[in-house]
Motif scaffolding. Structure first.
Motif, PDB file in Angstrom:
ATOM      1  N   TYR A   9       0.144 -43.062   3.199  1.00  0.00           N
ATOM      2  CA  TYR A   9      -0.222 -43.115   1.773  1.00  0.00           C
ATOM      3  C   TYR A   9       0.799 -43.929   0.988  1.00  0.00           C
ATOM      4  CZ  TYR A   9      -3.705 -39.342   2.362  1.00  0.00           C
ATOM      5  OH  TYR A   9      -4.790 -38.599   2.730  1.00  0.00           O
ATOM      6  N   PRO A  10       0.417 -44.438  -0.184  1.00  0.00           N
ATOM      7  CA  PRO A  10       1.389 -45.158  -1.032  1.00  0.00           C
ATOM      8  C   PRO A  10       2.554 -44.251  -1.401  1.00  0.00           C
ATOM      9  CG  PRO A  10      -0.851 -45.361  -1.910  1.00  0.00           C
ATOM     10  CD  PRO A  10      -0.919 -44.370  -0.791  1.00  0.00           C
ATOM     11  N   LYS A  11       3.756 -44.777  -1.364  1.00  0.00           N
ATOM     12  CA  LYS A  11       4.905 -43.918  -1.623  1.00  0.00           C
ATOM     13  C   LYS A  11       4.922 -43.427  -3.069  1.00  0.00           C
ATOM     14  CE  LYS A  11       8.566 -47.270  -2.710  1.00  0.00           C
ATOM     15  NZ  LYS A  11       9.907 -47.774  -2.377  1.00  0.00           N
ATOM     16  N   ALA A  12       4.309 -44.201  -3.964  1.00  0.00           N
ATOM     17  CA  ALA A  12       4.354 -43.836  -5.387  1.00  0.00           C
ATOM     18  C   ALA A  12       3.616 -42.527  -5.692  1.00  0.00           C
ATOM     19  CB  ALA A  12       3.759 -44.968  -6.233  1.00  0.00           C
ATOM     20  N   ILE A  13       2.653 -42.149  -4.863  1.00  0.00           N
ATOM     21  CA  ILE A  13       1.923 -40.915  -5.162  1.00  0.00           C
ATOM     22  C   ILE A  13       2.369 -39.746  -4.279  1.00  0.00           C
ATOM     23  CG2 ILE A  13      -0.158 -42.047  -6.056  1.00  0.00           C
ATOM     24  CD1 ILE A  13      -1.468 -41.528  -3.281  1.00  0.00           C
ATOM     25  N   LYS A  14       3.463 -39.936  -3.549  1.00  0.00           N
ATOM     26  CA  LYS A  14       3.914 -38.875  -2.647  1.00  0.00           C
ATOM     27  C   LYS A  14       5.343 -38.443  -2.982  1.00  0.00           C
ATOM     28  CE  LYS A  14       0.335 -38.226   0.066  1.00  0.00           C
ATOM     29  NZ  LYS A  14      -0.378 -36.957   0.069  1.00  0.00           N
ATOM     30  N   PRO A  15       5.712 -37.216  -2.636  1.00  0.00           N
ATOM     31  CA  PRO A  15       7.039 -36.699  -2.990  1.00  0.00           C
ATOM     32  C   PRO A  15       8.192 -37.447  -2.320  1.00  0.00           C
ATOM     33  CG  PRO A  15       5.598 -34.951  -2.165  1.00  0.00           C
ATOM     34  CD  PRO A  15       4.868 -36.229  -1.972  1.00  0.00           C
ATOM     35  N   PHE A  16       9.380 -37.216  -2.865  1.00  0.00           N
ATOM     36  CA  PHE A  16      10.586 -37.961  -2.469  1.00  0.00           C
ATOM     37  C   PHE A  16      10.977 -37.772  -1.008  1.00  0.00           C
ATOM     38  CE2 PHE A  16      13.598 -34.504  -1.892  1.00  0.00           C
ATOM     39  CZ  PHE A  16      12.965 -33.456  -2.552  1.00  0.00           C
ATOM     40  N   TYR A  17      10.578 -36.665  -0.407  1.00  0.00           N
ATOM     41  CA  TYR A  17      11.109 -36.343   0.931  1.00  0.00           C
ATOM     42  C   TYR A  17      10.358 -37.031   2.068  1.00  0.00           C
ATOM     43  CZ  TYR A  17       7.228 -33.028   0.583  1.00  0.00           C
ATOM     44  OH  TYR A  17       5.984 -32.465   0.403  1.00  0.00           O
ATOM     45  N   MET A  18       9.270 -37.763   1.756  1.00  0.00           N
ATOM     46  CA  MET A  18       8.515 -38.397   2.838  1.00  0.00           C
ATOM     47  C   MET A  18       9.171 -39.710   3.266  1.00  0.00           C
ATOM     48  SD  MET A  18       4.585 -37.580   1.843  1.00  0.00           S
ATOM     49  CE  MET A  18       4.021 -35.864   1.739  1.00  0.00           C
ATOM     50  N   ARG A  19       9.171 -39.984   4.562  1.00  0.00           N
ATOM     51  CA  ARG A  19       9.898 -41.142   5.098  1.00  0.00           C
ATOM     52  C   ARG A  19       9.190 -42.444   4.732  1.00  0.00           C
ATOM     53  NH1 ARG A  19      11.386 -44.535   9.357  1.00  0.00           N
ATOM     54  NH2 ARG A  19      13.490 -44.150  10.153  1.00  0.00           N
ATOM     55  N   VAL A  20       9.962 -43.346   4.170  1.00  0.00           N
ATOM     56  CA  VAL A  20       9.387 -44.624   3.760  1.00  0.00           C
ATOM     57  C   VAL A  20       9.159 -45.510   4.989  1.00  0.00           C
ATOM     58  CG1 VAL A  20       9.775 -46.710   2.383  1.00  0.00           C
ATOM     59  CG2 VAL A  20      10.471 -44.471   1.492  1.00  0.00           C
ATOM     60  N   ASN A  21       7.969 -46.122   5.061  1.00  0.00           N
ATOM     61  CA  ASN A  21       7.642 -47.011   6.185  1.00  0.00           C
ATOM     62  C   ASN A  21       8.324 -48.369   6.036  1.00  0.00           C
ATOM     63  OD1 ASN A  21       5.945 -45.204   7.575  1.00  0.00           O
ATOM     64  ND2 ASN A  21       4.194 -45.743   6.269  1.00  0.00           N
ATOM     65  N   ASP A  22       8.278 -49.172   7.103  1.00  0.00           N
ATOM     66  CA  ASP A  22       8.942 -50.481   7.082  1.00  0.00           C
ATOM     67  C   ASP A  22       8.381 -51.403   6.009  1.00  0.00           C
ATOM     68  OD1 ASP A  22      10.563 -49.646   9.088  1.00  0.00           O
ATOM     69  OD2 ASP A  22       9.378 -50.577  10.715  1.00  0.00           O
ATOM     70  N   ASP A  23       7.119 -51.207   5.620  1.00  0.00           N
ATOM     71  CA  ASP A  23       6.525 -52.056   4.577  1.00  0.00           C
ATOM     72  C   ASP A  23       7.098 -51.746   3.198  1.00  0.00           C
ATOM     73  OD1 ASP A  23       5.379 -49.655   3.776  1.00  0.00           O
ATOM     74  OD2 ASP A  23       3.362 -50.163   4.472  1.00  0.00           O
ATOM     75  N   ASP A  24       7.864 -50.695   3.073  1.00  0.00           N
ATOM     76  CA  ASP A  24       8.508 -50.259   1.832  1.00  0.00           C
ATOM     77  C   ASP A  24       7.522 -49.887   0.718  1.00  0.00           C
ATOM     78  OD1 ASP A  24      10.924 -49.540   0.664  1.00  0.00           O
ATOM     79  OD2 ASP A  24      10.939 -51.363  -0.586  1.00  0.00           O
ATOM     80  N   THR A  25       6.238 -49.795   1.032  1.00  0.00           N
ATOM     81  CA  THR A  25       5.284 -49.387  -0.011  1.00  0.00           C
ATOM     82  C   THR A  25       4.509 -48.129   0.377  1.00  0.00           C
ATOM     83  OG1 THR A  25       3.655 -50.888   0.952  1.00  0.00           O
ATOM     84  CG2 THR A  25       4.842 -51.693  -0.970  1.00  0.00           C
ATOM     85  N   THR A  26       4.493 -47.806   1.668  1.00  0.00           N
ATOM     86  CA  THR A  26       3.801 -46.584   2.093  1.00  0.00           C
ATOM     87  C   THR A  26       4.802 -45.632   2.741  1.00  0.00           C
ATOM     88  OG1 THR A  26       3.255 -47.532   4.252  1.00  0.00           O
ATOM     89  CG2 THR A  26       1.623 -47.801   2.487  1.00  0.00           C
ATOM     90  N   VAL A  27       4.367 -44.368   2.883  1.00  0.00           N
ATOM     91  CA  VAL A  27       5.220 -43.379   3.535  1.00  0.00           C
ATOM     92  C   VAL A  27       4.504 -42.804   4.762  1.00  0.00           C
ATOM     93  CG1 VAL A  27       6.640 -42.684   1.559  1.00  0.00           C
ATOM     94  CG2 VAL A  27       4.372 -41.644   1.889  1.00  0.00           C
ATOM     95  N   ALA A  28       5.319 -42.221   5.667  1.00  0.00           N
ATOM     96  CA  ALA A  28       4.789 -41.659   6.918  1.00  0.00           C
ATOM     97  C   ALA A  28       4.190 -40.281   6.634  1.00  0.00           C
ATOM     98  CB  ALA A  28       5.887 -41.567   7.967  1.00  0.00           C
ATOM     99  N   ALA A  29       3.079 -40.300   5.908  1.00  0.00           N
ATOM    100  CA  ALA A  29       2.403 -39.058   5.519  1.00  0.00           C
ATOM    101  C   ALA A  29       1.051 -38.983   6.197  1.00  0.00           C
ATOM    102  CB  ALA A  29       2.214 -39.035   4.008  1.00  0.00           C
ATOM    103  N   MET A  30       0.535 -37.788   6.364  1.00  0.00           N
ATOM    104  CA  MET A  30      -0.836 -37.634   6.876  1.00  0.00           C
ATOM    105  C   MET A  30      -1.489 -36.414   6.252  1.00  0.00           C
ATOM    106  SD  MET A  30      -1.166 -34.952   9.332  1.00  0.00           S
ATOM    107  CE  MET A  30      -0.023 -33.731   9.952  1.00  0.00           C
ATOM    108  N   ASP A  31      -2.762 -36.552   5.957  1.00  0.00           N
ATOM    109  CA  ASP A  31      -3.568 -35.410   5.521  1.00  0.00           C
ATOM    110  C   ASP A  31      -4.675 -35.212   6.544  1.00  0.00           C
ATOM    111  OD1 ASP A  31      -2.090 -35.153   3.230  1.00  0.00           O
ATOM    112  OD2 ASP A  31      -3.731 -35.570   1.834  1.00  0.00           O
ATOM    113  N   ILE A  32      -5.011 -33.959   6.831  1.00  0.00           N
ATOM    114  CA  ILE A  32      -6.195 -33.701   7.648  1.00  0.00           C
ATOM    115  C   ILE A  32      -7.311 -33.213   6.739  1.00  0.00           C
ATOM    116  CG2 ILE A  32      -7.194 -32.417   9.569  1.00  0.00           C
ATOM    117  CD1 ILE A  32      -4.603 -32.483  10.972  1.00  0.00           C
TER     118      ILE A  32
END
Ligand code: ATP
Ligand code: MG
Ligand code: MG
Ligand code: MG
Length: 462
Positions: free
Chosen positions: A355-378
């Motif tokens: 998901y985009p890092k801007a809509i996710k909390p601070f503790y999620m790991r930022v991906n190499d693209d620097d715009t998304t985070v390593a998050a998942m929803d089921i």
């Protein structure tokens, strides 16, 4: 004679034996010379049928006055039943009434009541078939949650209910205070006694994750399972102000492994409930949601579908369907989008990641693209989001940057930063909303039906 739960009697069918049951009358039907009583004791969906003949003591005075809801003790002999739909029946030798239930005022009658009506009688609704079944499924799945993690060597951690850390940073917290200022500890030289009991603002936890991370980075794999609180000022069929969450946190684990565990966890729980609560599932399938069994079977048959958030947005913007909430890259997915994707596009559970890092909390790991985070929803059909998880940011500098970006103070998260300063390790976890799981396996449309005492805006009594 021998007191036994009805579930056990129906399973073991001890024909010819003297047995004793204790429970509540569901119905009474009279014939010439005898009465049929349907009795339920809460141990299972099924009632036991009791035959009470007119020569029993107190037949006229008591048995002919029994109505729905009366509590009784009945002893007698178990016999094979000639009736269709049941194997055994209890031939009563003695019927003792513990408590009457005046049919003029007792709100539960033989007919089906709406769930809305039952919510108004929270103290009586667990006596109905459907709400009783939900309670048993909840109990069974609580046990299954522990069994799944304990079998794999996870440690169960009790994280605090009262906390000063705001995990989601979404301002949905209930603050904790005392009205009795005489009870506030007084510090020397302080004159403002209106300060909070805890010396600073404390709240009810919205998630045990941050504290679970402390134990994860000490014990390895851990999980929490407890109540969480969110001041959700929205009236939906999927949000409560008080709900239970299961939160595993795994050391030396990345997002891919996190998804594996989450998928196998859901499959395990579905398998468990099908195996241990078949009568309850049958009841839900017949009376609550005709598609339930098919949907649960499908969960076990196939792997969950997987797409990234970016792909999800592409699908949603090109599908030609009109949504109430607009879709664009950077906006959070709403339940209508989530449900469209897993109900109409993939037709099975779906994992959306990155998901985009801007809509996710601070503790999620930022991906190499620097715009998304390593998050998942089921996401699951009928509900939408059931699990939210992520790989956590384990790199000190990146975490500090994210805290600052989100305007959070470094002092407040000193201990959280320390976990990255000393022996940091990649780790990941997720949160499963326990009530959403119960909704999923019962087909209940409204979350108020799957927790014994729902707390929602404007409603915190029974
Ligand atoms: P939603 O988008 O549905 O509001 P969320 O993204 O705010 O959920 P998370 O912070 O990811 O929720 O919490 C983890 C899980 O807890 C969710 O996936 C969901 O199953 C459950 N959950 C969250 N909020 C509630 C609530 N108010 N009532 C019941 N369950 C909830
Ligand atoms: Mg939310
Ligand atoms: Mg969400
Ligand atoms: Mg979420």
């Amino acid at each position: 004679s021998h007191y036994r739960r009805i579930r056990q009697i129906l399973k073991e069918q001890p024909l010819g034996q003297a047995v004793e049951i204790k429970g509540w009358i569901r119905t009474r039907r009279d014939s010439k010379g005898f009465s049929f009583l349907e009795v339920n004791d809460g141990s299972c969906v099924a009632n036991i049928q009791v035959i009470a003949e007119e020569n029993l003591p107190r037949y006229q005075e008591d048995i002919l006055r029994l109505t729905t809801g009366c509590s009784v003790r009945i002893s007698g002999q178990l016999a094979a039943s000639p009736a269709k739909g049941q194997d055994v029946e209890l031939k009563a030798a003695e019927v003792e009434v513990y408590g009457w239930a005046d049919p003029e005022t007792y709100p539960l009658q033989k007919k089906r009541h709406s769930f809305e009506f039952l919510r108004e009688i929270g103290h009586l609704r667990p006596r109905t078939n459907s709400l009783g079944a939900v309670a048993r499924v909840r109990s069974a799945l609580s046990f299954a949650v522990h069994r799944f993690f304990q079998e794999q060597g996870f440690q169960y951690i009790h994280t605090p209910i009262i906390t000063t850390s705001d995990c989601e940073g979404a301002g949905e917290m209930f603050t904790v205070t005392t009205l009795d200022l005489n009870n506030v500890p007084r510090k020397e030289g302080r004159t403002d006694f209106s300060e909070d009991f805890f010396g600073r603002q404390a709240s009810l936890t919205v998630s045990g994750q941050l504290e679970a991370e402390i134990y994860c980075l000490a014990l390895g794999n851990v999980y929490t399972f407890g109540p969480t609180f969110r001041a959700e000022n929205s009236n939906t069929s999927r949000h409560l102000a008080e709900f239970w969450m299961v939160e595993p946190e795994m050391a030396f684990c990345d997002l891919a492994q996190d998804m594996e565990v989450a998928e196998s966890f859901i499959k395990y729980l579905v398998q468990y409930v099908l195996e241990h609560c078949p009568e309850e599932i049958e009841l839900f399938n017949n009376f609550v949601d005709k598609g339930l069994k098919g949907r649960l079977a499908a969960v076990l048959e196939q792997d969950f579908a997987r797409i990234t958030y970016t792909e999800a947005i592409e699908r949603l913007t090109t599908c030609g369907k009109k949504f109430n909430f607009p879709v664009s890259w950077g906006a959070d997915l709403q339940s209508e989008h989530e449900r469209y994707l897993c109900e109409e596009v993939f037709k099975r559970p779906l994992i959306v990641s990155d998901y985009p890092k801007a809509i996710k909390p601070f503790y999620m790991r930022v991906n190499d693209d620097d715009t998304t985070v390593a998050a998942m929803d089921i996401l699951v059909p009928g509900i939408g989001e059931i699990i939210g998880g992520s790989q956590r940011e384990e790199r000190y500098d990146q975490l500090l940057g994210r805290l600052e970006e989100q305007g959070l103070s470094r002092e407040d998260y000193g201990w959280y930063l320390d976990l990255r300063r000393y022996g940091t390790a990649p780790h990941a976890g997720f949160g499963l909303g326990f009530e959403r799981l119960i909704q999923f396996v019962s087909g209940m449309a409204n979350i108020r039906e799957v927790i014994p005492f729902p707390r929602t805006p404007g409603s915190a009594s029974l």
